[in-house]
Design a protein around this motif. Structure first.
Motif, mmCIF file in Angstrom:
data_model
loop_
_atom_site.group_PDB
_atom_site.id
_atom_site.type_symbol
_atom_site.label_atom_id
_atom_site.label_comp_id
_atom_site.label_asym_id
_atom_site.label_seq_id
_atom_site.Cartn_x
_atom_site.Cartn_y
_atom_site.Cartn_z
ATOM 1 N N ASP A 133 44.700 50.159 40.396
ATOM 2 C CA ASP A 133 44.371 48.751 40.685
ATOM 3 C C ASP A 133 44.319 48.511 42.194
ATOM 4 O OD1 ASP A 133 47.019 48.850 41.282
ATOM 5 O OD2 ASP A 133 47.658 47.483 39.682
ATOM 6 N N ASP A 134 44.223 49.587 42.951
ATOM 7 C CA ASP A 134 44.145 49.489 44.412
ATOM 8 C C ASP A 134 42.893 48.698 44.821
ATOM 9 O OD1 ASP A 134 43.686 49.977 47.129
ATOM 10 O OD2 ASP A 134 44.666 51.938 47.033
ATOM 11 N N PRO A 135 43.059 47.645 45.623
ATOM 12 C CA PRO A 135 41.882 46.838 46.010
ATOM 13 C C PRO A 135 40.842 47.627 46.799
ATOM 14 C CG PRO A 135 43.887 46.104 47.159
ATOM 15 C CD PRO A 135 44.324 47.077 46.119
ATOM 16 N N ILE A 161 30.640 37.669 44.797
ATOM 17 C CA ILE A 161 31.945 38.175 44.369
ATOM 18 C C ILE A 161 32.900 37.025 44.077
ATOM 19 C CG2 ILE A 161 32.709 38.465 46.792
ATOM 20 C CD1 ILE A 161 34.218 40.987 45.813
ATOM 21 N N ASN A 162 33.800 37.277 43.135
ATOM 22 C CA ASN A 162 34.821 36.280 42.796
ATOM 23 C C ASN A 162 36.027 37.020 42.227
ATOM 24 O OD1 ASN A 162 35.950 33.749 42.383
ATOM 25 N ND2 ASN A 162 35.053 33.510 40.337
ATOM 26 N N SER A 163 37.140 36.317 42.134
ATOM 27 C CA SER A 163 38.273 36.898 41.410
ATOM 28 C C SER A 163 38.661 35.955 40.286
ATOM 29 C CB SER A 163 39.466 37.118 42.341
ATOM 30 O OG SER A 163 40.565 37.568 41.569
ATOM 31 N N CYS A 229 47.420 37.986 42.725
ATOM 32 C CA CYS A 229 45.962 38.136 42.551
ATOM 33 C C CYS A 229 45.231 37.646 43.800
ATOM 34 C CB CYS A 229 45.495 37.396 41.305
ATOM 35 S SG CYS A 229 46.039 38.232 39.809
ATOM 36 N N GLN A 230 45.770 36.608 44.441
ATOM 37 C CA GLN A 230 45.157 36.135 45.689
ATOM 38 C C GLN A 230 45.230 37.256 46.744
ATOM 39 O OE1 GLN A 230 43.804 32.700 46.372
ATOM 40 N NE2 GLN A 230 42.849 34.104 47.838
ATOM 41 N N LYS A 231 46.409 37.930 46.795
ATOM 42 C CA LYS A 231 46.598 39.014 47.762
ATOM 43 C C LYS A 231 45.610 40.156 47.477
ATOM 44 C CE LYS A 231 50.349 41.888 49.102
ATOM 45 N NZ LYS A 231 51.553 42.413 48.528
#
Ligand code: HAM
Length: 414
Positions: A133-135, A161-163, A229-231
């Protein structure tokens, strides 16, 4: 006369060069990024897709090609991600090589209303990274999509892009949407009114003009994301900045499949209308491996629609077989010699063909031209007598007599 099924295409020999060129470039780029190819079957148990894509998704509701056999129902795969996770688990890759980078190129099937850029059988160039799950994996994966598009010489696209955040965050987004759409229901299309109670996120995906207007005015922006999740999202964007990838944040991007969490992205082209939506798309699906019985592990991937890439590629199809040696024989005896010359050339790894239709010399030369042959080897009575051939270099328009035993050397030198 039988006709092909609506929404399918015959890819004819004069189009295949471009397909092969795109496939070749894709394989090269994937291996530059150390991805390995995987080829799962085209059919799976339908329930695999029902569960993983989501019972309320458009694909499961309306677009699956189903095959019933006694008690079983199979589906022609509508997409690749779910099959690949199934293959990852069934073949114990989660135990033997838990972090994998896989790619696939092949047909997908969706029972859609056919139109330009929208087919019932279409092709994905896709990839999946399972086990992290590494960004920075997200940033590398998105940069890979960008690299592919650049190598296909496609311009005029943008990466949105979005999260979505984790499952809890998706619930918060659902609540935000329920709240803000409550008194606008009468302005939504019929389908979105159903979506409101069944899966409100899908309203953000609706292409209907009036729905777009309403969702566009909601002013959504990452409010639903938890600190983790923001991070994660910030780190993905930072990674993209480091890799100098152009992107636009699009808080309305949700994607039409249930398995997505956190990062989602879509590649739009300025000349694709909203009905065809995108050149490609992808995102994270950190819960799918666990939901299908495996360990909890992060994963991300994307798929590009090959037919849509073909609408915009600046690649020029490579010449057919531009090393072909075309053997033309005049008379029965010369034909036999010609067959031996063909074997001789092919044994040496040289592409060779002959005029089986026994046309006139003029007709056979025209055929050689159609094939863009590099050489013509002519065998007639004179040549038979001298145990030689006439070798015509088609690009130089020159010709000379060559002994049969010297032919391979002559055509190989050039
Ligand atoms: P998708 O957005 O459903 O995502 O499909 C990806 C791309 O396939 C679309 O952006 C479009 O270019 C192309 N495509 C979809 N449907 C059609 C159609 N009927 N005719 C022509 N082209 C079409 C997925 O399938 C996900 N599995 C992508 C992914 C991989 N997410 C994570 N990993």
């Amino acid at each position: 006369m039988f006709k092909r099924v609506s929404g399918t295409k015959d890819i004819l020999p004069d189009q295949i060069n471009l397909w092969q060129e795109i496939e070749k470039i894709s394989r090269n780029i994937f291996s530059l990024f150390n991805y390995q190819e995987i080829r799962p079957p085209l059919i799976e148990e339908a329930s695999l897709f029902n569960r993983s894509l989501g019972e309320t998704t458009e694909i499961v509701q309306k677009q699956m090609f189903l095959v019933k056999n006694n008690q079983e129902t199979y589906a022609l795969r509508p997409e690749g991600t779910v099959s690949i996770v199934r293959a990852y688990l069934e073949n114990n890759l989660d135990k033997t090589s838990p972090f994998v980078k896989l790619y696939y190129i092949g047909p997908m099937f969706r029972l859609e209303r056919p139109q330009k850029g929208r087919f019932r059988q279409f092709h994905h160039i896709g990839c999946e990274v399972i086990g992290s799950d590494d960004p920075l994996v997200d940033a590398e994966n998105i940069s890979l999509a960008d690299k592919l598009l650049k190598c296909f010489k496609i311009e005029g696209y943008k990466i949105l892009i979005n999260s979505l955040g984790c499952l809890e965050d998706k619930k918060s987004l659902t609540q935000i949407l329920h709240h803000s759409l409550k008194d606008k229901l009468d302005k939504l299309c019929d389908e979105c009114r159903v979506r409101y109670s069944r899966n409100v996120l899908r309203i953000l995906d609706c292409k209907n003009e009036s729905c777009l207007k309403i969702t566009g005015s909601l002013g959504l922006a990452e409010k639903h994301l938890c600190p983790d999740c923001q991070k994660h999202y910030d780190a993905v964007l930072k990674g993209l900045d480091t890799l100098k990838i152009n992107y636009e944040k699009e808080p309305h991007l949700v994607r039409g499949l249930d398995y997505y969490t956190r990062t989602v992205f879509e590649i739009k082209h300025k000349d694709l209308d909203s009905q065809q939506d995108a050149l490609g798309a992808g995102g994270r699906y950190d819960n799918l491996v666990g939901e299908l019985g495996g360990p909890k592990t992060g994963a991300i991937g994307f798929a590009l629609g090959l037919e849509r890439l073909l609408l915009f590629t600046g690649l020029k199809p490579a010449k057919a077989n531009n090393k072909l040696i075309y053997v033309i024989t005049l008379g029965e005896e010369a034909r036999k010699v010609g067959l031996n010359i063909l074997s001789l050339l092919r044994r040496e790894g040289l592409a060779a063909d002959t005029d089986f239709e026994s046309k006139s010399l003029k007709g056979a030369l025209r055929k050689a031209n159609d094939f863009q042959a590099k050489f013509v080897v002519l065998v007639g009575d004179d040549e038979l007598r001298e145990q030689s051939v006439t070798l015509k270099d088609m690009s130089l328009s020159s010709q000379k007599k060559v002994k049969i035993e010297d032919l391979v050397r002559e055509v190989s030198v050039c």
